[in-house]
Design an enzyme around this catalytic site. Structure first.
Site, short mmCIF file in Angstrom:
data_model
loop_
_atom_site.label_atom_id
_atom_site.label_comp_id
_atom_site.label_asym_id
_atom_site.label_seq_id
_atom_site.Cartn_x
_atom_site.Cartn_y
_atom_site.Cartn_z
N LYS A 11 7.56 31.35 1.65
CA LYS A 11 8.64 30.39 1.38
C LYS A 11 8.72 29.88 -0.07
O LYS A 11 9.61 30.25 -0.82
CB LYS A 11 8.56 29.24 2.37
CG LYS A 11 8.89 29.72 3.79
CD LYS A 11 9.11 28.61 4.75
CE LYS A 11 9.85 29.09 5.98
NZ LYS A 11 9.01 29.48 7.11
N PHE A 18 4.44 29.55 15.13
CA PHE A 18 5.54 30.39 14.62
C PHE A 18 5.02 31.22 13.46
O PHE A 18 4.52 30.68 12.48
CB PHE A 18 6.73 29.54 14.15
CG PHE A 18 7.85 30.41 13.64
CD1 PHE A 18 8.74 31.00 14.54
CD2 PHE A 18 8.01 30.66 12.30
CE1 PHE A 18 9.76 31.83 14.09
CE2 PHE A 18 9.04 31.49 11.84
CZ PHE A 18 9.91 32.07 12.73
N ASP A 28 -1.95 30.87 8.09
CA ASP A 28 -0.54 31.11 7.75
C ASP A 28 -0.07 29.90 6.95
O ASP A 28 0.29 28.87 7.51
CB ASP A 28 0.28 31.31 9.03
CG ASP A 28 1.75 31.58 8.71
OD1 ASP A 28 2.16 31.40 7.55
OD2 ASP A 28 2.49 31.96 9.64
C1 LIG Z 1 8.97 30.67 7.94
C2 LIG Z 1 7.67 31.03 8.49
C3 LIG Z 1 7.32 32.37 8.76
C4 LIG Z 1 8.32 33.50 8.63
O1 LIG Z 1 8.82 33.68 7.35
P1 LIG Z 1 10.14 34.58 7.14
O2 LIG Z 1 10.26 34.67 5.64
O3 LIG Z 1 11.28 33.86 7.77
O4 LIG Z 1 9.91 35.88 7.78
C5 LIG Z 1 6.04 32.64 9.19
N1 LIG Z 1 5.13 31.67 9.34
C6 LIG Z 1 5.42 30.37 9.11
C7 LIG Z 1 4.37 29.34 9.27
C8 LIG Z 1 6.70 30.01 8.70
O5 LIG Z 1 6.99 28.72 8.51
#
Ligand SMILES: *Cc1c(COP(=O)(O)O)cnc(C)c1O
Length: 384
Positions: free
Chosen positions: A241, A126, A212
């Site tokens: 986040k 994701f 990420d």
């Molecule tokens: C939450 C998340 C995203 C996306 O972040 P948003 O602020 O919702 O766009 C991307 N990568 C990972 C691993 C995430 O947990």
């Protein structure tokens, strides 16, 4: 005329009006222990006095300038990120969300590996909901309604080291984008052998490794970054986040020699580097460093793990630090979430058979134990 929110998130669990530390309060005056932290965002809990003060003081000075200017806030946050980055000489691009940080990373990959435009990504990954980030997201249900997406993403099954070895040997594949622990997929770790292939690809093929760390980053897994657990030093990584403890902010952080592939004008964001959001980020990292929060997370994790493993109906506990998931072996997770809420605990079900736990990293030991006791009652079937 009327207005309300688009129906994208399903029926809301509740209507929240206030937060304090590890607790949230709803419009009925009920109190909930927060084992979700707004999906790994409010790592320092709600209404943290140090962060509130940093934001309030910035609010009374300067809100926005455009990126024709720097501010002490944006320069300060970039320097702070540089202090904790796993490589010397970090370059930071600020944006406003995780997906935007991924978009920036994908554009940087194009520039840094111009003749090798393909990007390897992990099955079930994701990376966000915008079209570019969604193209890197290998969750069929999220992708399918929006096809066609960007091409050039090569899917690798998680922890299939030989598949990864083949993919990175493809001369067109210049980049691997990966979550060091897959979060939205349900909290799955990389195996060491798989991580080793990433390290070898970087060393032998010059593959650009982009971690990420949007969910895993900033002490959540018991270290500043989860890549470190596997001995990976990425060429670039994304944050979002927890970086603003709830204020919207994202960042792409790259080694200077990689970041130099971007030319002036290649990318940008009106709000990126916003003084208020970056003031929050500086306060977050400073507080985490001064309070040795990563160490505290490892301690709390050691405390929680045996208690979680002993819960009825839990077949395994996955993850690290305070990014954990309970495997339930049956599709009962949404019912567990509902009953936990009714009993005053907020948890989340990333899949039908898994409960994800992302408590605030400042949670006290008694609060942590209390939340696990509520889970025990729910899983025993004594809460309806
Ligand atoms: C939450 C998340 C995203 C996306 O972040 P948003 O602020 O919702 O766009 C991307 N990568 C990972 C691993 C995430 O947990």
């Amino acid at each position: 005329m009327t207005g309300t929110l688009m129906n994208l998130y399903g029926p809301p669990t509740g209507n929240l009006v206030k937060g304090s530390g590890a607790y949230l309060f709803d419009d009925q005056g009920r109190r909930y222990l927060d084992f979700l932290s707004g999906i790994a965002v409010t790592s320092l809990g709600h209404d943290h006095p140090v962060i509130r003060e940093a934001v309030a003081s910035q609010l009374s000075r300067l809100w926005h300038t455009s990126n024709f200017f720097t501010t002490p806030a944006s320069l300060g946050a970039a320097a702070k990120i540089g202090e904790i980055a796993p490589f010397a000489d970090a370059r930071v691009f600020f944006c406003n969300s995780g997906a935007e940080a991924i978009e920036a990373a994908l554009k940087l990959a194009r520039r840094a590996r111009p003749d090798r435009p393909k990007v390897a990504v992990l099955a079930n990954s994701f990376h966000g909901r915008t079209l570019g980030a969604l193209s890197a997201t290998m969750q069929p249900k999220k992708r399918q309604p929006f096809l066609p997406l960007l091409t050039g993403f090569v899917e690798v099954p998680l922890n299939d080291a030989s598949a990864l070895r083949n993919v990175v040997a493809d001369p067109e594949v210049g980049t691997v984008l990966f979550e060091p622990i897959l979060g939205e997929a349900g909290v799955f770790e990389l195996e060491d052998g798989f991580a080793q292939v990433l390290i070898e690809a970087q060393r032998d093929h010059g593959t650009l490794l982009i971690a990420d760390e949007i969910q895993t980053g900033l002490c959540r897994t018991g270290d500043w970054f989860a890549s470190t657990h596997y001995g990976i030093v990425p060429d670039a990584f994304t944050l979002a986040k927890a970086l603003g403890n709830g204020l919207p902010i994202g960042a792409l952080v790259a080694k200077a020699e990689v970041a130099s592939a971007f030319e002036v004008g290649d990318h940008g964001s009106t709000f990126g580097g916003n003084p208020v959001a970056t003031a929050a980020a500086t306060a977050v990292i400073t507080f985490m460093a001064e309070s040795s929060l990563a160490e505290r997370v490892r301690h709390l994790s050691d405390l929680a793990l045996p208690l979680l493993k002993a819960l009825p109906g839990v077949t395994s506990v996955d993850g690290r630090g305070l990014m954990l998931a309970l495997a339930l072996g049956a599709p009962v997770a949404s019912e567990v979430v509902r009953q936990a809420w009714a009993a005053g605990l907020i948890v989340n079900a990333p899949t039908p058979d898994r409960i994800r736990l992302l408590p605030p990293l400042i949670i006290t030991e008694p609060e942590l134990k209390h939340g696990i006791e509520i889970l025990a009652k729910v899983l025993e079937g004594s809460v309806q």
